[in-house]
Scaffold this motif. Structure first.
Motif: not given
Lengths: 83, 155
Positions: B53-55, B125-127
């Protein structure tokens, strides 16, 4: 101006941020994209399908027509997928 | 009223105990825990080995605070908590915790669901999922947008 990229936008461009000064005729987020795609193949690829690009101006969600004239930080990223 | 963005895991029992300690006005506690899953049929048949998970540091915290503020405007909440993790997770790992406290259950239930629905569409957020055949970014789901927009007309 600080320009940030996240997720696959970042991967396609090859880095997470850049400091850049677009020309004075670049006034909206959409025009900023028009200008950015000329910078590299990676930029062109990242912005190839604009309907999948989301924009934040100074950390607030924004629309393509919103002004970036006074912006300190503009970010481009895909639709969010948290939670 | 707390918003936490963190890498380490959270202890649900401890968090709820902290929130309810020494209080006599709480009649309802609702909680939601989001967990990393092994299967994601939307993206493909292969099982997910891990997920990252990036944010967007800074904006994420602001968005979570705004979402929380909106929930407190709409419902009479005694307290609420959002913990969202980032980093790399394997299936079974808890990722997000939302806890809402109110006098009666309706506000706690509704606010908890609202917070999750809004968080899914409003927090940056990106998964990215890892499978045996490679990595892929998870695409946003229309059902998440629909879930968030149904709150738009409610007050």
């Amino acid at each position: 101006m600080k320009i940030l990229y996240f997720a696959w936008v970042r991967q396609k461009i090859g880095y997470a941020e850049e400091i850049n000064t677009p020309p004075l005729n670049v006034k909206t987020a959409e025009q900023l994209i028009d200008w950015l795609i000329g910078l590299s193949e990676g930029h062109a690829e990242a912005f190839a399908n604009r309907s999948t690009i989301r924009i934040a101006i100074d950390q607030q969600f924004a629309e393509p027509n919103d002004s970036i004239v006074k912006a300190v930080e503009v970010a481009f990223f895909p639709p969010v997928t948290g939670g | 009223m707390t918003v936490c963005l963190q890498e380490p895991p959270f202890d649900v029992g401890l968090e709820i105990s902290r929130m309810t300690a020494e209080r006599k006005d709480v009649g309802a506690v609702a909680s939601f825990i989001g967990i990393a899953r092994e299967d994601n049929p939307d993206e493909g048949a292969e099982p997910v080995i891990a997920m990252t998970l990036e944010h967007y540091p800074g904006m994420t915290e602001n968005q979570l605070l705004e979402i929380e503020l909106e929930a407190r405007k709409r419902w009479q909440l005694i307290d609420c908590l959002i913990i969202h993790r980032y980093g790399r997770f394997i299936p079974g790992d808890p990722i997000v915790l939302v806890v809402t406290l109110s006098s009666h259950r309706k506000a706690a239930f509704e606010a908890c669901e609202f917070l999750m629905d809004y968080l899914k569409t409003q927090a940056p957020f990106w998964k990215r999922e890892e499978t045996e055949t490679g990595e892929r970014w998870v695409a946003a789901r229309q059902t998440d947008n629909d879930a968030a927009s149904r709150w738009a007309t409610k007050t």
